[in-house]
Design a protein around this motif. Sequence first.
Motif, mmCIF file in Angstrom:
data_model
loop_
_atom_site.group_PDB
_atom_site.id
_atom_site.type_symbol
_atom_site.label_atom_id
_atom_site.label_comp_id
_atom_site.label_asym_id
_atom_site.label_seq_id
_atom_site.Cartn_x
_atom_site.Cartn_y
_atom_site.Cartn_z
ATOM 1 N N MET A 1 0.845 -1.189 0.000
ATOM 2 C CA MET A 1 0.000 0.000 0.000
ATOM 3 C C MET A 1 0.889 1.251 0.000
ATOM 4 O O MET A 1 1.865 1.327 0.738
ATOM 5 N N GLU A 2 0.550 2.221 -0.798
ATOM 6 C CA GLU A 2 1.375 3.412 -0.962
ATOM 7 C C GLU A 2 1.418 4.231 0.326
ATOM 8 O O GLU A 2 0.399 4.443 0.994
ATOM 9 N N ASN A 3 2.620 4.694 0.683
ATOM 10 C CA ASN A 3 2.768 5.547 1.852
ATOM 11 C C ASN A 3 2.180 6.926 1.578
ATOM 12 O O ASN A 3 2.312 7.471 0.483
ATOM 13 N N VAL A 4 1.520 7.489 2.570
ATOM 14 C CA VAL A 4 1.029 8.856 2.494
ATOM 15 C C VAL A 4 2.053 9.814 3.080
ATOM 16 O O VAL A 4 2.339 10.873 2.527
ATOM 17 N N VAL A 5 2.633 9.423 4.215
ATOM 18 C CA VAL A 5 3.592 10.277 4.920
ATOM 19 C C VAL A 5 4.866 9.490 5.193
ATOM 20 O O VAL A 5 4.814 8.332 5.607
ATOM 21 N N GLN A 6 5.996 10.138 4.954
ATOM 22 C CA GLN A 6 7.288 9.561 5.290
ATOM 23 C C GLN A 6 7.974 10.459 6.314
ATOM 24 O O GLN A 6 8.227 11.634 6.052
ATOM 25 N N VAL A 7 8.236 9.895 7.481
ATOM 26 C CA VAL A 7 8.959 10.595 8.545
ATOM 27 C C VAL A 7 10.358 10.003 8.591
ATOM 28 O O VAL A 7 10.520 8.789 8.765
ATOM 29 N N GLY A 30 -5.428 4.240 6.395
ATOM 30 C CA GLY A 30 -5.854 3.442 7.532
ATOM 31 C C GLY A 30 -5.615 4.229 8.805
ATOM 32 O O GLY A 30 -5.243 5.406 8.775
ATOM 33 N N VAL A 31 -5.834 3.592 9.948
ATOM 34 C CA VAL A 31 -5.728 4.265 11.244
ATOM 35 C C VAL A 31 -4.530 3.725 12.013
ATOM 36 O O VAL A 31 -4.443 2.528 12.276
ATOM 37 N N THR A 32 -3.617 4.621 12.348
ATOM 38 C CA THR A 32 -2.460 4.291 13.175
ATOM 39 C C THR A 32 -2.640 4.900 14.550
ATOM 40 O O THR A 32 -2.844 6.120 14.667
ATOM 41 N N ALA A 33 -2.577 4.072 15.593
ATOM 42 C CA ALA A 33 -2.684 4.559 16.966
ATOM 43 C C ALA A 33 -1.287 4.733 17.547
ATOM 44 O O ALA A 33 -0.444 3.847 17.429
ATOM 45 N N VAL A 34 -1.061 5.891 18.163
ATOM 46 C CA VAL A 34 0.220 6.177 18.804
ATOM 47 C C VAL A 34 0.052 6.007 20.306
ATOM 48 O O VAL A 34 -0.751 6.699 20.941
ATOM 49 N N LEU A 35 0.795 5.053 20.864
ATOM 50 C CA LEU A 35 0.763 4.761 22.294
ATOM 51 C C LEU A 35 2.109 5.108 22.918
ATOM 52 O O LEU A 35 3.127 5.136 22.236
ATOM 53 N N GLY A 36 2.079 5.318 24.218
ATOM 54 C CA GLY A 36 3.326 5.556 24.928
ATOM 55 C C GLY A 36 3.046 6.144 26.290
ATOM 56 O O GLY A 36 2.015 6.790 26.501
ATOM 57 N N PRO A 37 3.956 5.935 27.247
ATOM 58 C CA PRO A 37 3.781 6.520 28.577
ATOM 59 C C PRO A 37 3.896 8.035 28.533
ATOM 60 O O PRO A 37 4.301 8.617 27.517
ATOM 61 N N ASN A 38 3.536 8.696 29.618
ATOM 62 C CA ASN A 38 3.700 10.145 29.701
ATOM 63 C C ASN A 38 5.153 10.512 29.456
ATOM 64 O O ASN A 38 6.064 9.880 30.004
ATOM 65 N N GLY A 39 5.359 11.528 28.627
ATOM 66 C CA GLY A 39 6.713 11.961 28.309
ATOM 67 C C GLY A 39 7.397 11.137 27.239
ATOM 68 O O GLY A 39 8.595 11.312 26.990
ATOM 69 N N ALA A 40 6.640 10.256 26.587
ATOM 70 C CA ALA A 40 7.241 9.368 25.584
ATOM 71 C C ALA A 40 7.538 10.074 24.272
ATOM 72 O O ALA A 40 8.322 9.582 23.465
ATOM 73 N N ARG A 184 -7.314 7.840 3.476
ATOM 74 C CA ARG A 184 -6.317 8.762 4.024
ATOM 75 C C ARG A 184 -5.608 8.100 5.193
ATOM 76 O O ARG A 184 -6.068 7.103 5.738
ATOM 77 N N ALA A 185 -4.474 8.676 5.570
ATOM 78 C CA ALA A 185 -3.768 8.226 6.765
ATOM 79 C C ALA A 185 -4.342 8.965 7.965
ATOM 80 O O ALA A 185 -4.355 10.198 7.994
ATOM 81 N N VAL A 186 -4.833 8.213 8.936
ATOM 82 C CA VAL A 186 -5.363 8.783 10.167
ATOM 83 C C VAL A 186 -4.431 8.389 11.309
ATOM 84 O O VAL A 186 -4.094 7.219 11.462
ATOM 85 N N VAL A 187 -4.017 9.370 12.098
ATOM 86 C CA VAL A 187 -3.160 9.117 13.261
ATOM 87 C C VAL A 187 -3.915 9.557 14.502
ATOM 88 O O VAL A 187 -4.337 10.719 14.596
ATOM 89 N N ILE A 188 -4.113 8.631 15.443
ATOM 90 C CA ILE A 188 -4.741 8.986 16.705
ATOM 91 C C ILE A 188 -3.734 8.792 17.830
ATOM 92 O O ILE A 188 -3.071 7.765 17.910
ATOM 93 N N SER A 189 -3.612 9.804 18.662
ATOM 94 C CA SER A 189 -2.812 9.682 19.876
ATOM 95 C C SER A 189 -3.782 9.348 21.006
ATOM 96 O O SER A 189 -4.789 10.036 21.189
ATOM 97 N N THR A 190 -3.498 8.295 21.745
ATOM 98 C CA THR A 190 -4.418 7.859 22.792
ATOM 99 C C THR A 190 -3.661 7.123 23.877
ATOM 100 O O THR A 190 -2.557 6.627 23.656
ATOM 101 N N HIS A 191 -4.243 7.077 25.065
ATOM 102 C CA HIS A 191 -3.700 6.240 26.131
ATOM 103 C C HIS A 191 -4.668 5.104 26.461
ATOM 104 O O HIS A 191 -4.453 4.363 27.408
ATOM 105 N N LEU A 192 -5.733 4.980 25.659
ATOM 106 C CA LEU A 192 -6.759 3.963 25.897
ATOM 107 C C LEU A 192 -6.597 2.808 24.910
ATOM 108 O O LEU A 192 -6.771 2.981 23.700
#
Length: 242
Positions: A1-7, A30-40, A184-192
């Motif tokens: 699948m073609e990349n939308v964003v390259q970091v 698709g939907v990418t969830a970003v997880l990590g502890p506080n300060g990550a 589209r590329a969807v990025v959600i930041s969540t702790h849940l």
Amino acid sequence: MENVVQVRGVSHRYRGAIALHEVDVDLRPGVTAVLGPNGAGKSTFLGVLSTALRIQRGSVDLGGIDSVRDRRRYRAGLGFLPQSFTLPTNLTVREFLGLTAWQRLVPRAGRAAAVEAALDAVDLAGRRDERISALSGGMHRRVGIAQAVVNHPRLLLLDEPTVGLDPRQRRGLRELVPTLGADRAVVISTHLTEDVAAMADRVLVLAEGAVRFDGTVHEFTAGRGRVAAHLDAAYEALVGES
């Protein structure tokens, strides 16, 4: 699948403290969830993607558009819903989205259609002429998402989208977000992890500013499925006391 964003090689520091370190990530439809502890580094990562933070080192490319060298065009392909936002409650939903479409440089000839498409995307077409002040908190969040997609962005950023919602409202939003990742590329930041289980295709785990995992939900749970308990276990095994 073609990349939308390259970091590529993105690093960021605050007064010498590392917030992000050599982050390399490809974001696809698709939907990418970003997880990590506080300060990550989750907030910093979203800040870099949204251009709220200027890149100190590395690059972010959206469909061939560099976020630093061509910031205006990059932002034209971006939609963003911050965790905290304020809506003009004296306007109707349609008036607000029309104003947002104008601000996002949607051509005048296509503005009305863009507003209707955004309303349809968040299932608010029947509320288009209601004042925002008359809507519930869950509806406010949907209006927030509508403003983020009114310019039909290729990259959509949602920061803690279910925070502050009651169980019914969270359920509605968790059903909505995956549909937005179809093209589209969807990025959600969540702790849940419940959000991840319900909405995400992929998981990106940050710890101490570095990428600790980047892959599908299936890979993250080692094939145990998208159950919050399994996601919790995988997350704890990965980041421990970070």
